[in-house]
Design an enzyme around this catalytic site. Structure first.
Site, mmCIF file in Angstrom:
data_model
loop_
_atom_site.group_PDB
_atom_site.id
_atom_site.type_symbol
_atom_site.label_atom_id
_atom_site.label_comp_id
_atom_site.label_asym_id
_atom_site.label_seq_id
_atom_site.Cartn_x
_atom_site.Cartn_y
_atom_site.Cartn_z
ATOM 1 N N THR A 144 0.811 -1.235 0.000
ATOM 2 C CA THR A 144 0.000 0.000 0.000
ATOM 3 C C THR A 144 0.840 1.278 0.000
ATOM 4 O OG1 THR A 144 -0.192 -0.009 2.419
ATOM 5 C CG2 THR A 144 -1.947 -1.123 1.173
ATOM 6 N N ASP A 146 -0.287 -5.131 3.424
ATOM 7 C CA ASP A 146 0.924 -4.561 4.027
ATOM 8 C C ASP A 146 0.772 -3.048 4.151
ATOM 9 O OD1 ASP A 146 3.797 -4.943 4.863
ATOM 10 O OD2 ASP A 146 4.025 -3.408 3.296
ATOM 11 N N TYR A 191 2.874 5.520 5.590
ATOM 12 C CA TYR A 191 2.266 5.597 4.255
ATOM 13 C C TYR A 191 1.125 6.614 4.245
ATOM 14 C CZ TYR A 191 4.916 1.284 3.401
ATOM 15 O OH TYR A 191 5.921 0.343 3.288
ATOM 16 N N LYS A 218 3.794 -0.973 10.338
ATOM 17 C CA LYS A 218 5.195 -0.728 10.703
ATOM 18 C C LYS A 218 5.338 0.511 11.579
ATOM 19 C CE LYS A 218 6.143 -2.490 6.108
ATOM 20 N NZ LYS A 218 5.188 -1.817 5.185
ATOM 21 N N HIS A 245 10.223 -0.324 11.033
ATOM 22 C CA HIS A 245 10.267 -0.034 9.592
ATOM 23 C C HIS A 245 11.707 0.096 9.062
ATOM 24 C CE1 HIS A 245 7.553 1.961 6.329
ATOM 25 N NE2 HIS A 245 8.562 1.332 5.770
ATOM 26 N N SER A 282 12.341 -4.602 9.501
ATOM 27 C CA SER A 282 12.369 -4.361 8.061
ATOM 28 C C SER A 282 13.652 -3.600 7.756
ATOM 29 C CB SER A 282 11.130 -3.539 7.675
ATOM 30 O OG SER A 282 11.181 -3.192 6.319
ATOM 31 N N ASN A 283 14.233 -3.904 6.636
ATOM 32 C CA ASN A 283 15.472 -3.236 6.198
ATOM 33 C C ASN A 283 16.640 -3.483 7.159
ATOM 34 O OD1 ASN A 283 14.469 -1.769 3.771
ATOM 35 N ND2 ASN A 283 13.109 -0.833 5.285
ATOM 36 N N GLY A 327 10.319 -5.136 -8.479
ATOM 37 C CA GLY A 327 11.568 -4.418 -8.736
ATOM 38 C C GLY A 327 11.392 -3.116 -9.485
ATOM 39 N N LYS A 347 2.458 -4.068 -4.967
ATOM 40 C CA LYS A 347 1.511 -2.952 -4.849
ATOM 41 C C LYS A 347 0.918 -2.645 -6.218
ATOM 42 C CE LYS A 347 0.814 1.612 -5.730
ATOM 43 N NZ LYS A 347 1.055 2.349 -6.984
ATOM 44 N N ARG A 370 -4.416 -5.441 -12.416
ATOM 45 C CA ARG A 370 -3.090 -5.851 -11.938
ATOM 46 C C ARG A 370 -3.168 -6.498 -10.544
ATOM 47 N NH1 ARG A 370 0.811 -0.753 -13.445
ATOM 48 N NH2 ARG A 370 1.071 -1.192 -15.668
ATOM 49 N N ASN A 423 -1.665 -10.135 -10.020
ATOM 50 C CA ASN A 423 -0.570 -10.375 -9.081
ATOM 51 C C ASN A 423 -0.875 -11.482 -8.061
ATOM 52 O OD1 ASN A 423 0.774 -8.339 -10.394
ATOM 53 N ND2 ASN A 423 0.361 -6.771 -8.853
HETATM 54 P P1 NDP Z 1 6.345 -3.198 -6.420
HETATM 55 O O1 NDP Z 1 7.459 -4.098 -6.778
HETATM 56 O O2 NDP Z 1 5.140 -3.776 -5.813
HETATM 57 O O3 NDP Z 1 5.941 -2.374 -7.698
HETATM 58 C C1 NDP Z 1 4.888 -1.464 -7.698
HETATM 59 C C2 NDP Z 1 4.846 -0.806 -9.066
HETATM 60 O O4 NDP Z 1 4.589 -1.775 -10.073
HETATM 61 C C3 NDP Z 1 3.787 0.225 -9.162
HETATM 62 O O5 NDP Z 1 4.274 1.251 -10.009
HETATM 63 C C4 NDP Z 1 2.634 -0.519 -9.851
HETATM 64 O O6 NDP Z 1 1.860 0.417 -10.572
HETATM 65 C C5 NDP Z 1 3.388 -1.459 -10.763
HETATM 66 N N1 NDP Z 1 2.693 -2.746 -10.967
HETATM 67 C C6 NDP Z 1 2.005 -3.474 -10.060
HETATM 68 N N2 NDP Z 1 1.561 -4.612 -10.606
HETATM 69 C C7 NDP Z 1 1.967 -4.619 -11.891
HETATM 70 C C8 NDP Z 1 1.805 -5.541 -12.946
HETATM 71 N N3 NDP Z 1 1.139 -6.665 -12.784
HETATM 72 N N4 NDP Z 1 2.365 -5.220 -14.153
HETATM 73 C C9 NDP Z 1 3.066 -4.075 -14.308
HETATM 74 N N5 NDP Z 1 3.257 -3.177 -13.335
HETATM 75 C C10 NDP Z 1 2.707 -3.438 -12.125
HETATM 76 O O7 NDP Z 1 6.998 -2.056 -5.543
HETATM 77 P P2 NDP Z 1 6.775 -1.321 -4.170
HETATM 78 O O8 NDP Z 1 8.049 -0.599 -3.954
HETATM 79 O O9 NDP Z 1 5.505 -0.587 -4.115
HETATM 80 O O10 NDP Z 1 6.715 -2.499 -3.092
HETATM 81 C C11 NDP Z 1 5.532 -3.180 -2.783
HETATM 82 C C12 NDP Z 1 5.107 -2.959 -1.344
HETATM 83 O O11 NDP Z 1 6.137 -3.364 -0.452
HETATM 84 C C13 NDP Z 1 4.853 -1.508 -0.966
HETATM 85 O O12 NDP Z 1 3.637 -1.024 -1.477
HETATM 86 C C14 NDP Z 1 4.945 -1.584 0.530
HETATM 87 O O13 NDP Z 1 3.748 -2.131 1.046
HETATM 88 C C15 NDP Z 1 6.123 -2.529 0.705
HETATM 89 N N6 NDP Z 1 7.398 -1.795 0.797
HETATM 90 C C16 NDP Z 1 8.030 -1.786 2.019
HETATM 91 C C17 NDP Z 1 9.221 -1.134 2.179
HETATM 92 C C18 NDP Z 1 9.870 -1.119 3.493
HETATM 93 O O14 NDP Z 1 10.754 -0.282 3.724
HETATM 94 N N7 NDP Z 1 9.510 -2.021 4.385
HETATM 95 C C19 NDP Z 1 9.881 -0.424 1.068
HETATM 96 C C20 NDP Z 1 9.179 -0.535 -0.187
HETATM 97 C C21 NDP Z 1 7.986 -1.198 -0.297
HETATM 98 P P3 NDP Z 1 0.246 0.524 -10.413
HETATM 99 O O15 NDP Z 1 -0.080 0.772 -8.973
HETATM 100 O O16 NDP Z 1 -0.056 1.684 -11.300
HETATM 101 O O17 NDP Z 1 -0.303 -0.777 -10.926
HETATM 102 C C1 1BO Z 2 11.081 5.132 2.811
HETATM 103 C C2 1BO Z 2 10.394 4.027 2.064
HETATM 104 C C3 1BO Z 2 9.426 3.344 2.913
HETATM 105 C C4 1BO Z 2 8.632 2.348 2.173
HETATM 106 O O1 1BO Z 2 8.180 1.367 3.057
#
Ligand code: NDP
Ligand code: 1BO
Length: 325
Positions: free
Chosen positions: A26, A50, A55, A84, A117, A167-168, A219, A265, A271, A275
């Site tokens: 999210t 999540d 957020y 978190k 977090h 996390s991290n 990614g 996400k 999507r 997913n």
């Molecule tokens: P993701 O790897 O989930 O990628 C998200 C991106 O991919 C968005 O731009 C989304 O766009 C696009 N997308 C989603 N599904 C598809 C699909 N089937 N085909 C093509 N594109 C797609 O990256 P995130 O960095 O958002 O990570 C996911 C989650 O992990 C976060 O939302 C959060 O909950 C968690 N997180 C936690 C972190 C931490 O520090 N603990 C750090 C980063 C993330 P659209 O929405 O337009 O579909």
């Molecule tokens: C700072 C990035 C946090 C995403 O969970």
């Protein structure tokens, strides 16, 4: 877990609790959109969401959950909700306040999983971007983590979070925790996808039965400056064509076969649905080996926590304790 696709729909954590393998991310799901995404996800079969205090959308997630409960789509106990603790609420007392805010916003009595977090203590009220005086340097990272983890253990005892984790965290930071942790973290949520496999961290976590929950499993977001989009990689396209699947499904299935939970996400209904459809096919050992050859790059390097004057972390490598960027 074997690379032959013997992946189940739940992971058993080191405390015996069962977490659904696919969760809806999210972060950056904007207000006005995130509620609809949660609604579509749960109606479409997701049972794991999540979330995070930082957020700034937990109230809307909570409203969506309440509607689903009221309409009888699911019960609270059917769902796995992670949130978190934000960086400006580290310490012996503050985690309880952060948790209360999260529970109020999500309109829940308890969380299934609560994570620290980032290993980054900030002064009250700071999130990002990087600003002068945002870092709390009154104690070392190790002392800060100890105090904060001991509060997390009390939260687990209270029942307001049924599992706790981090996390991290690098292997080094996890190892430091083993000196005092009465509760071993159930989860370390970190970046993981075919272009950032986390081999060393995964091996360390296995020795303590700490589960790797994969963020950015597609990614597709990064601060590394690397312009490669994993989902456009010809190898993922080629493998996907073989199974009649999208590159996103290949990336997620790879994660599941590695034994990870995955947290894609999306705020787009098609999507969100796509997913979740990663349990009804398996990548062959040959395809898993092909994916293993991809060059490795940490996309989310955490450069927003790197600062010459204020932060404990002078360069990105410091944040990850030299375990790779
Ligand atoms: P993701 O790897 O989930 O990628 C998200 C991106 O991919 C968005 O731009 C989304 O766009 C696009 N997308 C989603 N599904 C598809 C699909 N089937 N085909 C093509 N594109 C797609 O990256 P995130 O960095 O958002 O990570 C996911 C989650 O992990 C976060 O939302 C959060 O909950 C968690 N997180 C936690 C972190 C931490 O520090 N603990 C750090 C980063 C993330 P659209 O929405 O337009 O579909
Ligand atoms: C700072 C990035 C946090 C995403 O969970």
């Amino acid at each position: 877990m074997a690379s032959n696709g013997s992946a189940s729909s739940h992971i058993t954590l080191n405390n015996g609790r069962q977490m659904p393998v696919v969760g809806l991310g999210t972060w950056q799901a904007a207000p006005g959109v995130v509620g609809a995404a949660v609604d579509a996800a749960v109606r479409g079969g997701y049972r794991h969401i999540d979330c995070a205090y930082a957020y700034f959308n937990e109230k809307e997630v909570g409203d969506a959950l309440q509607k689903l409960f009221k309409e009888g789509v699911v019960k609270r106990e059917d769902l796995w909700i992670t949130s978190k603790l934000w960086n400006d609420h580290h310490g012996p007392e503050e985690p309880f306040k952060c948790l209360e805010t999260t529970l109020t916003n999500l309109q829940l009595e308890y969380l299934d999983l609560y994570l620290i977090h980032w290993p980054v203590p900030l002064n009250k009220g700071y999130t990002w971007p990087l600003q002068p005086h945002m870092f709390d340097t009154t104690r070392s990272i190790k002392e800060d983590t100890k105090e904060t983890w001991q509060a997390m253990e009390k939260i687990a005892e209270s029942g307001k979070a049924r599992s706790i984790g981090v996390s991290n965290f690098s292997a080094k930071k996890l190892e430091d925790m083993m000196e005092y942790a009465k509760v071993v973290p159930a989860v370390n949520q970190v970046e993981c996808h075919p272009m950032w496999r986390q081999d060393k961290l995964r091996a360390y976590m296995k020795t303590h039965n700490i589960h790797l929950s994969a963020y950015s499993p597609l990614g597709t977001w990064g601060t590394s400056g690397v312009k490669i989009n994993l989902l456009d990689h010809p190898l993922l396209t080629k493998i996907g064509e073989k199974y009649g699947r999208t590159p996103a499904q290949v990336s997620l299935r790879w994660g599941v076969q590695m034994g990870n939970s995955v947290l894609p996400k999306s705020t787009k209904a098609e999507r969100v649905k796509e997913n979740l459809q990663v349990s009804d096919f398996s990548l062959s050992d040959e395809d898993m080996s092909e994916l293993e050859k991809l060059e490795q790059t940490r996309f989310l390097q955490g450069t927003f926590w790197v600062n010459d004057s204020g932060s404990f972390y002078k360069k990105a490598e410091d944040l990850w304790d030299g375990e790779g960027i």
